[in-house]
Design a protein around this motif. Sequence first.
Motif, PDB file in Angstrom:
ATOM      1  N   GLY A  77       0.804  -1.211   0.000  1.00 18.06           N
ATOM      2  CA  GLY A  77       0.000   0.000   0.000  1.00 18.06           C
ATOM      3  C   GLY A  77       0.837   1.262   0.000  1.00 18.06           C
ATOM      4  O   GLY A  77       1.971   1.293  -0.455  1.00 18.06           O
ATOM      5  N   SER A  78       0.256   2.315   0.525  1.00 19.83           N
ATOM      6  CA  SER A  78       0.933   3.602   0.514  1.00 19.83           C
ATOM      7  C   SER A  78       2.062   3.661   1.542  1.00 19.83           C
ATOM      8  O   SER A  78       2.981   4.458   1.398  1.00 19.83           O
ATOM      9  CB  SER A  78      -0.075   4.712   0.777  1.00 19.83           C
ATOM     10  N   PHE A  79       1.994   2.825   2.583  1.00 20.39           N
ATOM     11  CA  PHE A  79       3.059   2.813   3.583  1.00 20.39           C
ATOM     12  C   PHE A  79       4.389   2.433   2.929  1.00 20.39           C
ATOM     13  O   PHE A  79       5.406   3.065   3.153  1.00 20.39           O
ATOM     14  CB  PHE A  79       2.725   1.832   4.709  1.00 20.39           C
ATOM     15  N   GLY A  80       4.377   1.402   2.106  1.00 13.68           N
ATOM     16  CA  GLY A  80       5.596   0.941   1.452  1.00 13.68           C
ATOM     17  C   GLY A  80       6.151   1.935   0.462  1.00 13.68           C
ATOM     18  O   GLY A  80       7.362   2.028   0.267  1.00 13.68           O
ATOM     19  N   LYS A  81       5.294   2.706  -0.179  1.00 12.11           N
ATOM     20  CA  LYS A  81       5.749   3.717  -1.137  1.00 12.11           C
ATOM     21  C   LYS A  81       6.476   4.863  -0.452  1.00 12.11           C
ATOM     22  O   LYS A  81       7.283   5.552  -1.063  1.00 12.11           O
ATOM     23  CB  LYS A  81       4.556   4.280  -1.912  1.00 12.11           C
ATOM     24  N   CYS A  82       6.168   5.087   0.817  1.00 11.74           N
ATOM     25  CA  CYS A  82       6.746   6.206   1.549  1.00 11.74           C
ATOM     26  C   CYS A  82       7.851   5.785   2.512  1.00 11.74           C
ATOM     27  O   CYS A  82       8.397   6.624   3.216  1.00 11.74           O
ATOM     28  CB  CYS A  82       5.657   6.914   2.349  1.00 11.74           C
ATOM     29  N   TYR A  83       8.191   4.526   2.565  1.00  8.97           N
ATOM     30  CA  TYR A  83       9.183   4.049   3.522  1.00  8.97           C
ATOM     31  C   TYR A  83      10.491   3.761   2.799  1.00  8.97           C
ATOM     32  O   TYR A  83      10.608   2.805   2.046  1.00  8.97           O
ATOM     33  CB  TYR A  83       8.678   2.796   4.239  1.00  8.97           C
ATOM     34  N   ASP A  84      11.477   4.628   3.025  1.00 13.91           N
ATOM     35  CA  ASP A  84      12.792   4.489   2.415  1.00 13.91           C
ATOM     36  C   ASP A  84      13.846   5.032   3.383  1.00 13.91           C
ATOM     37  O   ASP A  84      14.396   6.114   3.177  1.00 13.91           O
ATOM     38  CB  ASP A  84      12.830   5.261   1.088  1.00 13.91           C
ATOM     39  N   ARG A 126      15.362  26.645  15.831  1.00 11.16           N
ATOM     40  CA  ARG A 126      15.347  26.849  14.382  1.00 11.16           C
ATOM     41  C   ARG A 126      16.366  25.908  13.766  1.00 11.16           C
ATOM     42  O   ARG A 126      17.287  25.449  14.444  1.00 11.16           O
ATOM     43  CB  ARG A 126      15.672  28.297  14.034  1.00 11.16           C
ATOM     44  N   PRO A 127      16.245  25.578  12.462  1.00 14.17           N
ATOM     45  CA  PRO A 127      17.202  24.653  11.849  1.00 14.17           C
ATOM     46  C   PRO A 127      18.644  25.149  11.909  1.00 14.17           C
ATOM     47  O   PRO A 127      19.565  24.354  12.043  1.00 14.17           O
ATOM     48  CB  PRO A 127      16.729  24.536  10.405  1.00 14.17           C
ATOM     49  N   GLY A 128      18.861  26.427  11.805  1.00 11.50           N
ATOM     50  CA  GLY A 128      20.207  26.970  11.963  1.00 11.50           C
ATOM     51  C   GLY A 128      21.164  26.615  10.844  1.00 11.50           C
ATOM     52  O   GLY A 128      22.349  26.416  11.089  1.00 11.50           O
ATOM     53  N   GLY A 129      20.702  26.518   9.606  1.00  9.40           N
ATOM     54  CA  GLY A 129      21.583  26.268   8.475  1.00  9.40           C
ATOM     55  C   GLY A 129      21.948  24.816   8.235  1.00  9.40           C
ATOM     56  O   GLY A 129      22.701  24.525   7.309  1.00  9.40           O
ATOM     57  N   GLN A 130      21.446  23.915   9.021  1.00 10.62           N
ATOM     58  CA  GLN A 130      21.757  22.501   8.818  1.00 10.62           C
ATOM     59  C   GLN A 130      21.007  21.959   7.602  1.00 10.62           C
ATOM     60  O   GLN A 130      19.933  22.452   7.256  1.00 10.62           O
ATOM     61  CB  GLN A 130      21.417  21.681  10.058  1.00 10.62           C
ATOM     62  N   PRO A 131      21.549  20.967   6.925  1.00 12.49           N
ATOM     63  CA  PRO A 131      20.843  20.394   5.774  1.00 12.49           C
ATOM     64  C   PRO A 131      19.638  19.570   6.224  1.00 12.49           C
ATOM     65  O   PRO A 131      19.516  19.183   7.384  1.00 12.49           O
ATOM     66  CB  PRO A 131      21.904  19.504   5.118  1.00 12.49           C
ATOM     67  N   ILE A 132      18.745  19.296   5.283  1.00 13.70           N
ATOM     68  CA  ILE A 132      17.581  18.465   5.572  1.00 13.70           C
ATOM     69  C   ILE A 132      18.065  17.057   5.891  1.00 13.70           C
ATOM     70  O   ILE A 132      18.844  16.475   5.140  1.00 13.70           O
ATOM     71  CB  ILE A 132      16.628  18.449   4.362  1.00 13.70           C
ATOM     72  N   ALA A 133      17.617  16.523   7.015  1.00 12.46           N
ATOM     73  CA  ALA A 133      18.074  15.202   7.454  1.00 12.46           C
ATOM     74  C   ALA A 133      17.210  14.079   6.883  1.00 12.46           C
ATOM     75  O   ALA A 133      17.710  12.985   6.617  1.00 12.46           O
ATOM     76  CB  ALA A 133      18.083  15.127   8.975  1.00 12.46           C
ATOM     77  N   ALA A 134      15.924  14.338   6.713  1.00  7.17           N
ATOM     78  CA  ALA A 134      14.996  13.319   6.214  1.00  7.17           C
ATOM     79  C   ALA A 134      13.709  14.013   5.791  1.00  7.17           C
ATOM     80  O   ALA A 134      13.596  15.238   5.886  1.00  7.17           O
ATOM     81  CB  ALA A 134      14.709  12.277   7.292  1.00  7.17           C
ATOM     82  N   GLN A 135      12.763  13.229   5.338  1.00  2.00           N
ATOM     83  CA  GLN A 135      11.452  13.761   4.988  1.00  2.00           C
ATOM     84  C   GLN A 135      10.378  12.760   5.352  1.00  2.00           C
ATOM     85  O   GLN A 135      10.645  11.568   5.457  1.00  2.00           O
ATOM     86  CB  GLN A 135      11.368  14.110   3.501  1.00  2.00           C
ATOM     87  N   VAL A 136       9.170  13.264   5.568  1.00  2.00           N
ATOM     88  CA  VAL A 136       8.018  12.398   5.749  1.00  2.00           C
ATOM     89  C   VAL A 136       7.059  12.685   4.603  1.00  2.00           C
ATOM     90  O   VAL A 136       6.905  13.823   4.168  1.00  2.00           O
ATOM     91  CB  VAL A 136       7.315  12.588   7.114  1.00  2.00           C
ATOM     92  N   ARG A 151      -5.421  11.120  -5.597  1.00  3.69           N
ATOM     93  CA  ARG A 151      -5.402  11.832  -6.878  1.00  3.69           C
ATOM     94  C   ARG A 151      -4.470  13.039  -6.931  1.00  3.69           C
ATOM     95  O   ARG A 151      -4.584  13.873  -7.805  1.00  3.69           O
ATOM     96  CB  ARG A 151      -6.812  12.297  -7.268  1.00  3.69           C
ATOM     97  N   ARG A 152      -3.585  13.189  -5.997  1.00  2.69           N
ATOM     98  CA  ARG A 152      -2.639  14.306  -6.000  1.00  2.69           C
ATOM     99  C   ARG A 152      -1.297  13.795  -5.517  1.00  2.69           C
ATOM    100  O   ARG A 152      -1.180  12.703  -4.994  1.00  2.69           O
ATOM    101  CB  ARG A 152      -3.132  15.416  -5.078  1.00  2.69           C
ATOM    102  N   GLY A 153      -0.289  14.606  -5.678  1.00  3.19           N
ATOM    103  CA  GLY A 153       1.026  14.230  -5.182  1.00  3.19           C
ATOM    104  C   GLY A 153       1.054  14.210  -3.664  1.00  3.19           C
ATOM    105  O   GLY A 153       0.211  14.829  -3.009  1.00  3.19           O
ATOM    106  N   PRO A 154       2.001  13.513  -3.082  1.00  2.00           N
ATOM    107  CA  PRO A 154       2.030  13.411  -1.620  1.00  2.00           C
ATOM    108  C   PRO A 154       2.456  14.725  -0.965  1.00  2.00           C
ATOM    109  O   PRO A 154       3.173  15.534  -1.549  1.00  2.00           O
ATOM    110  CB  PRO A 154       3.069  12.324  -1.370  1.00  2.00           C
ATOM    111  N   LEU A 155       1.979  14.939   0.258  1.00  2.00           N
ATOM    112  CA  LEU A 155       2.441  16.058   1.067  1.00  2.00           C
ATOM    113  C   LEU A 155       3.824  15.706   1.589  1.00  2.00           C
ATOM    114  O   LEU A 155       4.063  14.576   2.026  1.00  2.00           O
ATOM    115  CB  LEU A 155       1.504  16.306   2.244  1.00  2.00           C
ATOM    116  N   THR A 156       4.726  16.649   1.553  1.00  2.00           N
ATOM    117  CA  THR A 156       6.088  16.414   2.003  1.00  2.00           C
ATOM    118  C   THR A 156       6.415  17.366   3.147  1.00  2.00           C
ATOM    119  O   THR A 156       6.126  18.552   3.062  1.00  2.00           O
ATOM    120  CB  THR A 156       7.090  16.657   0.856  1.00  2.00           C
ATOM    121  N   ALA A 157       6.998  16.843   4.202  1.00  2.00           N
ATOM    122  CA  ALA A 157       7.478  17.658   5.312  1.00  2.00           C
ATOM    123  C   ALA A 157       8.948  17.303   5.534  1.00  2.00           C
ATOM    124  O   ALA A 157       9.288  16.129   5.696  1.00  2.00           O
ATOM    125  CB  ALA A 157       6.667  17.396   6.569  1.00  2.00           C
TER     126      ALA A 157
END
Length: 126
Positions: A3-10, A42-52, A58-64
Amino acid sequence: MGGSFGKCYDPSGSQFGIPTYPWRYAPKGLATRRQLRARGLRPGGQPIAAQVLRPRYRRGPLTAYLYRVDRAKKVRPMTPAKWAALAKANRARRTCPKCRSDAGYVIPTSLGMCVPCAYPDEQLAA
């Protein structure tokens, strides 16, 4: 995983380039910008560590994007000059461009002026 869980788990980042987790399954020690801000950080200039990712119908996934909490910095306090600039901007949003008076509320952008100036006939009848 199906399902959708597997598509988002990496967690290795092989599919998306950065570690990716399903919505609400991020590991401890990672937080979004809003979650950091709620903690006074605040993030303080650090790079993005991961995403959810949160799949949607019918639309693209929400990304955080997630940042490491241990590398986050404290939010800078507001200086007196910043407080003054904010007060000036808010005062400008409350000032009617037609009658130049402080309306006591933020002027609606749909009207472009205070309510008495936008509807003068209705104010006289009342």
